[in-house]
Design an enzyme around this catalytic site. Structure first.
Site, PDB file in Angstrom:
ATOM      1  N   SER A  60       3.244  -5.240  17.724  1.00 54.13           N
ATOM      2  CA  SER A  60       4.392  -4.491  17.203  1.00 54.13           C
ATOM      3  C   SER A  60       4.205  -4.455  15.849  1.00 54.13           C
ATOM      4  O   SER A  60       4.353  -3.189  15.165  1.00 54.13           O
ATOM      5  CB  SER A  60       5.585  -5.331  17.238  1.00 54.13           C
ATOM      6  OG  SER A  60       5.569  -6.321  16.606  1.00 54.13           O
ATOM      7  N   GLU A  61       3.511  -5.351  15.215  1.00 48.97           N
ATOM      8  CA  GLU A  61       3.305  -5.299  13.774  1.00 48.97           C
ATOM      9  C   GLU A  61       1.824  -4.215  13.508  1.00 48.97           C
ATOM     10  O   GLU A  61       1.982  -3.466  12.417  1.00 48.97           O
ATOM     11  CB  GLU A  61       3.099  -6.660  13.219  1.00 48.97           C
ATOM     12  CG  GLU A  61       3.984  -7.757  13.042  1.00 48.97           C
ATOM     13  CD  GLU A  61       4.995  -7.167  12.188  1.00 48.97           C
ATOM     14  OE1 GLU A  61       4.661  -6.434  11.154  1.00 48.97           O
ATOM     15  OE2 GLU A  61       6.151  -7.368  12.223  1.00 48.97           O
ATOM     16  N   MET A  62       1.094  -4.247  14.360  1.00 52.72           N
ATOM     17  CA  MET A  62       0.010  -3.326  14.246  1.00 52.72           C
ATOM     18  C   MET A  62       0.388  -1.893  14.361  1.00 52.72           C
ATOM     19  O   MET A  62       0.015  -1.134  13.330  1.00 52.72           O
ATOM     20  CB  MET A  62      -1.173  -3.531  15.239  1.00 52.72           C
ATOM     21  CG  MET A  62      -1.704  -4.777  15.003  1.00 52.72           C
ATOM     22  SD  MET A  62      -2.742  -5.012  13.345  1.00 52.72           S
ATOM     23  CE  MET A  62      -4.563  -4.822  14.056  1.00 52.72           C
TER      24      MET A  62
ATOM     25  N   TYR B 106      -0.052 -10.011   5.176  1.00 49.80           N
ATOM     26  CA  TYR B 106       1.152  -9.728   5.616  1.00 49.80           C
ATOM     27  C   TYR B 106       1.308  -9.816   7.008  1.00 49.80           C
ATOM     28  O   TYR B 106       2.262 -10.420   7.687  1.00 49.80           O
ATOM     29  CB  TYR B 106       1.566  -8.129   5.283  1.00 49.80           C
ATOM     30  CG  TYR B 106       2.879  -7.893   5.915  1.00 49.80           C
ATOM     31  CD1 TYR B 106       4.122  -8.327   5.865  1.00 49.80           C
ATOM     32  CD2 TYR B 106       2.659  -6.899   7.065  1.00 49.80           C
ATOM     33  CE1 TYR B 106       4.915  -7.928   6.637  1.00 49.80           C
ATOM     34  CE2 TYR B 106       3.745  -6.693   8.054  1.00 49.80           C
ATOM     35  CZ  TYR B 106       4.815  -6.989   7.870  1.00 49.80           C
ATOM     36  OH  TYR B 106       5.900  -6.972   8.745  1.00 49.80           O
TER      37      TYR B 106
END
Length: 277
Positions: free
Chosen positions: A43-45, A127
């Site tokens: 999800s973050e990527m 991050y």
């Protein structure tokens, strides 16, 4: 600009405002409240420089096809890029696969939990490492992204005539972090930041890190995306075919192809291009 030091009542007041908003307006996404580091990393990527509404269907399909780090690590690159098609910035898909391959090779497919260990994965910066560690394991890391940045600039630097550094914001994030519920606290900050940017001029324009995204039409990014999109559909293409189907000029396609070859995202044989597996 010197870092602000908040008084206890200022911290409490700010936390209450954030929690009050979240309790009434908090968003729900399929990647939230998971203890699966891989799913959170996906999800973050995907969410980097991509709107949430575009990510939602892609995330669901991705997790269906590649439900584990092992599944992604073993997949052909052509299949990975094909499924990523539409999200842009295809290097993120490559880094994601490489990170999973590293985890499988070095840790038997089990992701490390600390921010410091996660930063060692290919393509994972401070991050992303902090976010995965916090969102998957509820650890109280310190990190900043665009919506978090907007919240702190809006509340603490609204009248500032100087550009705000991430170091100044990080000092405030550290002071105000709800260490008992860090996962939800960051969700709350992100949701509030997204709301602020909908209602008001983007506060992040006051950030030293702010940079207006370059125009897409006529850019090298457009040409890169055109090549990879056609390869995802056809597996083998010439630049003439890409130009005809995507309406991108050959000169830009040639420059984009050179960079894609250098990054090992595509391969060339004669005038035919493919995705190497």
């Amino acid at each position: 600009m010197s870092a602000l030091t908040l008084l206890p009542d200022e911290i409490s007041r700010f936390q209450k405002q954030v929690w009050d908003f979240y309790n009434q307006n908090g968003r729900s996404f399929p990647w939230r409240n998971l203890s699966d580091s891989y799913a959170v990393l996906v999800s973050e990527m995907m969410l980097q420089q991509t709107q949430t509404l575009r990510v939602l269907p892609k995330y669901t399909e991705w997790m269906r096809v590649f439900p584990t780090a092992q599944a992604l690590a073993q997949a052909p690159l052509s299949e990975v890029l094909s499924l990523w098609n539409g999200l842009g910035y295809n290097r993120r898909a490559v880094f994601l696969q490489k990170a999973c391959q590293y985890v499988c090779d070095e840790f038997g497919g089990i992701f490390p939990t600390s921010q410091e260990s996660l930063e060692k994965l290919p393509g994972v910066g401070p991050y992303t490492a902090g976010a995965v560690s916090t969102f998957a394991h509820n650890l109280p890391n310190i990190f900043i992204e665009t919506n978090i940045r907007s919240v702190y600039i809006h509340f603490f630097f609204a009248d500032s005539t100087e550009k705000v550094s991430d170091r100044d914001i990080e000092a405030l994030v550290r002071q105000t972090l709800d260490a008992e519920r860090p996962r939800e606290w960051y969700y709350a900050l992100m949701d509030l930041g997204a709301d602020i940017k909908k209602r008001l001029p983007n506060p992040s324009r006051k950030s030293k890190q702010y940079a207006r995204q370059s125009r897409f039409e006529g850019s090298l990014r457009q040409a890169r995306g055109a090549i990879l999109r056609q390869l995802a559909e056809k597996k083998r293409v010439t630049l003439s075919e890409v130009s005809r189907y995507e309406s991108v000029d050959i000169a830009r396609l040639e420059k984009a192809a050179e960079k894609l070859i250098a990054e090992h995202l595509i391969a060339e044989s004669g005038d035919v291009y493919t995705i190497p597996d």
